[in-house]
Design an enzyme around this catalytic site. Structure first.
Site, PDB file in Angstrom:
ATOM      1  N   HIS A  87       0.833  -1.209   0.000  1.00  0.00           N
ATOM      2  CA  HIS A  87       0.000   0.000   0.000  1.00  0.00           C
ATOM      3  C   HIS A  87       0.864   1.254   0.000  1.00  0.00           C
ATOM      4  O   HIS A  87       2.001   1.249   0.494  1.00  0.00           O
ATOM      5  CB  HIS A  87      -1.020  -0.009   1.138  1.00  0.00           C
ATOM      6  CG  HIS A  87      -0.441  -0.081   2.531  1.00  0.00           C
ATOM      7  ND1 HIS A  87       0.015   1.033   3.206  1.00  0.00           N
ATOM      8  CD2 HIS A  87      -0.265  -1.121   3.386  1.00  0.00           C
ATOM      9  CE1 HIS A  87       0.433   0.675   4.415  1.00  0.00           C
ATOM     10  NE2 HIS A  87       0.287  -0.635   4.542  1.00  0.00           N
ATOM     11  N   ASP A  89      -0.424   4.358   1.098  1.00  0.00           N
ATOM     12  CA  ASP A  89      -0.823   5.307   2.140  1.00  0.00           C
ATOM     13  C   ASP A  89      -0.135   4.970   3.465  1.00  0.00           C
ATOM     14  O   ASP A  89       0.407   3.872   3.641  1.00  0.00           O
ATOM     15  CB  ASP A  89      -2.354   5.329   2.312  1.00  0.00           C
ATOM     16  CG  ASP A  89      -2.941   3.958   2.665  1.00  0.00           C
ATOM     17  OD1 ASP A  89      -2.374   2.936   2.240  1.00  0.00           O
ATOM     18  OD2 ASP A  89      -3.973   3.911   3.367  1.00  0.00           O
ATOM     19  N   ASP A 119       6.040   0.716   7.437  1.00  0.00           N
ATOM     20  CA  ASP A 119       4.683   0.317   7.004  1.00  0.00           C
ATOM     21  C   ASP A 119       4.170   1.299   5.964  1.00  0.00           C
ATOM     22  O   ASP A 119       3.548   2.275   6.304  1.00  0.00           O
ATOM     23  CB  ASP A 119       3.775   0.276   8.237  1.00  0.00           C
ATOM     24  CG  ASP A 119       2.378  -0.213   7.919  1.00  0.00           C
ATOM     25  OD1 ASP A 119       2.128  -0.683   6.797  1.00  0.00           O
ATOM     26  OD2 ASP A 119       1.520  -0.112   8.809  1.00  0.00           O
ATOM     27  N   GLU A 153      -5.209   1.389   2.223  1.00  0.00           N
ATOM     28  CA  GLU A 153      -5.124   0.201   3.080  1.00  0.00           C
ATOM     29  C   GLU A 153      -5.336   0.567   4.547  1.00  0.00           C
ATOM     30  O   GLU A 153      -5.876  -0.217   5.315  1.00  0.00           O
ATOM     31  CB  GLU A 153      -3.759  -0.486   2.914  1.00  0.00           C
ATOM     32  CG  GLU A 153      -3.695  -1.908   3.481  1.00  0.00           C
ATOM     33  CD  GLU A 153      -3.346  -1.985   4.953  1.00  0.00           C
ATOM     34  OE1 GLU A 153      -3.588  -3.049   5.558  1.00  0.00           O
ATOM     35  OE2 GLU A 153      -2.860  -0.995   5.532  1.00  0.00           O
ATOM     36  N   GLU A 154      -4.901   1.772   4.918  1.00  0.00           N
ATOM     37  CA  GLU A 154      -4.957   2.156   6.331  1.00  0.00           C
ATOM     38  C   GLU A 154      -6.344   2.613   6.768  1.00  0.00           C
ATOM     39  O   GLU A 154      -6.538   3.010   7.920  1.00  0.00           O
ATOM     40  CB  GLU A 154      -3.918   3.251   6.634  1.00  0.00           C
ATOM     41  CG  GLU A 154      -2.460   2.814   6.425  1.00  0.00           C
ATOM     42  CD  GLU A 154      -1.974   1.799   7.463  1.00  0.00           C
ATOM     43  OE1 GLU A 154      -2.769   1.377   8.319  1.00  0.00           O
ATOM     44  OE2 GLU A 154      -0.783   1.417   7.394  1.00  0.00           O
TER      45      GLU A 154
HETATM   46 ZN   LIG Z   1       0.615  -1.677   6.362  1.00  0.00          ZN
END
Ligand SMILES: [Zn+2]
Length: 444
Positions: A87, A89, A119, A153-154
């Protein structure tokens, strides 16, 4: 075989650092409720794929919420395709709390700093660096590789992997497995022991809304049907509940590997296995499995009342519930029991749990790729306590593994950096990841 021996070139090792840093500098904070703009990061990735002769497709459900998908054809047309997704974002970061500015992408003393360093712009950058090195070297992977750089995704994934799975399934034709975040980074439970947990499953999401109804009235009067009291009782019961142990295939496999590694004589297949005792004996390594031996439900928000001398007729609470594969019915029945007759509950958001086989050829190849570059490391399967985009892609029949390889220094508490302050990743770790991914993706 010559390509296999050659590995990624030095340009790839330079590029992974540049890409991680520059992607961090593109602020893609996802504030939720649609407040995010991934497009500049998506364009950054797309330009670099195109320059390597890999044709990117940019896809948006909502303007600015851009996803990038590309396919690299493999040499074996009979082989299933492999999805590699990451991802674009990130979660919010408050600069006041950080040692460096979270969107500086600063490289200091061999470490890349910033929101997304962990992340998961690190993985986005590693994959980009690997496939570009293949273009320079004339390498083609065995399987078709589908790359997906996703938005959202977040938050809900509705503008990201959910949208891709719903509306662009054809782009993922032939994909049977996928790899992505949250796994294969080194974990050092104590000096001299290096574990590489590869995720082979995710707990499901069960976010609940609880509503207690009662009799509204004056705060000075007797009230035996007080909505606040009813809600508080239910919330207290949920928060204090001890969930029964429920061992999935993956978690049982993890316990077996760890018990063997630590020389603990126990039959992890036994029906009456004392899991809590075994976790005690495993010490710090138990952190890998402890969050996923049970369902869970944590009260997180309360809303009730508007004035101290008024008893409201209704009170509301929210619960973050997580379910293990096969644990959904137990979860619902337990909620019925714990909430009681005066409090209603409903799902606000629900996502499936996932379980990927750990006795599969794919898991064996993932394990071999890590152990090839760190022969002293031990690969252990685990189940993620939360969820990722793999849930959405599972709807296309894609089995997901958490595999973003990094070899980290023992003193770095990497797990604590996910969504944490001072997120950072060492350059050496990125180089390790590029080598492992290069090898795995070529030979998968
Ligand atoms: Zn992640």
């Amino acid at each position: 075989m010559a390509e296999e021996v050659r590995g990624p070139d030095t340009t790839a090792l330079d590029e992974v650092v540049t890409f991680t840093s520059e992607l961090i500098r593109i602020d893609t904070t996802n504030h939720g409720d649609g407040d995010c703009r991934e497009r500049p990061a998506a364009e950054y990735v797309a330009e670099r794929l195109a320059a390597a002769g890999i044709e990117p497709t940019l896809l948006e459900r909502t303007p600015g919420r851009t996803n990038v998908v590309a396919r690299i054809p493999g040499t074996d047309p009979s082989a299933d395709a492999l999805l590699v997704h990451g991802h674009l974002d990130v979660v919010p970061a408050d600069p006041a709390e950080w040692t460096v500015h979270p969107f500086s992408g600063e490289v200091r003393d061999g470490v890349v700093w910033g929101r997304g360093a962990v992340d998961m712009k690190n993985m986005d950058a590693m994959v980009l660096a690997v496939v570009r090195s293949w273009a320079r070297q004339g390498v083609r992977p065995r399987r078709d590789i589908v790359l997906a750089y996703t938005a959202d995704e977040e938050a809900s994934a509705e503008d990201g992997s959910g949208f891709l799975a719903d509306r662009h399934a054809a782009l993922f034709d032939g994909c049977t497995e996928g790899i992505s975040e949250s796994g294969a980074f080194s974990f050092h439970p104590q000096p001299g022991t290096t574990l590489y947990p590869i995720a082979a499953g995710e707990r499901g999401t069960a976010w609940l809304k609880l509503t207690a109804h009662g009799r509204a009235g004056h705060g000075s009067k007797v009230n035996t049907a007080n909505a606040v009291t009813r809600l508080a009782s239910a919330v207290a019961r949920i928060g204090a509940h001890t969930w029964p142990v429920r061992l999935t295939t993956t978690v049982r496999a993890a316990l077996a590997e760890l018990a063997e590694l630590y020389g603990i004589d126990v039959d992890t297949r036994a029906g009456d296995l004392d899991v809590d005792l075994l976790l005690d004996k495993l010490g710090p390594a138990a952190a890998l499995v402890a969050p996923t031996v049970r369902n869970s439900a944590n009260p997180t928000m309360l809303k009730a009342g508007y004035k101290v001398n008024v008893i409201p007729g209704q009170a509301v609470a929210y619960i973050d519930g997580r379910t293990l594969p096969g644990g959904e019915e137990e979860f619902a029945a337990t909620m019925d029991e714990l909430t009681g007759p005066d409090v209603e509950w409903e799902y606000q958001h629900r996502e499936v749990s996932l379980e990927a086989p750990v006795d599969s050829p794919t898991f064996a190849k993932l394990r071999a790729a890590v152990e090839r570059f760190d022969p002293a490391g031990h690969v252990v399967p685990f189940t993620m306590s939360g969820g990722t985009d793999a849930k959405q892609f599972s709807r296309l029949g894609i089995t997901g593994y958490g595999f973003s390889p990094l070899k980290l220094p023992p003193e770095l508490d990497y797990g604590a950096l996910f969504h944490g302050v001072d997120e950072r990743v060492p350059v050496d770790a990125l180089h390790f990841g590029v080598r492992v991914l290069d090898h795995y993706l070529k030979t998968a």
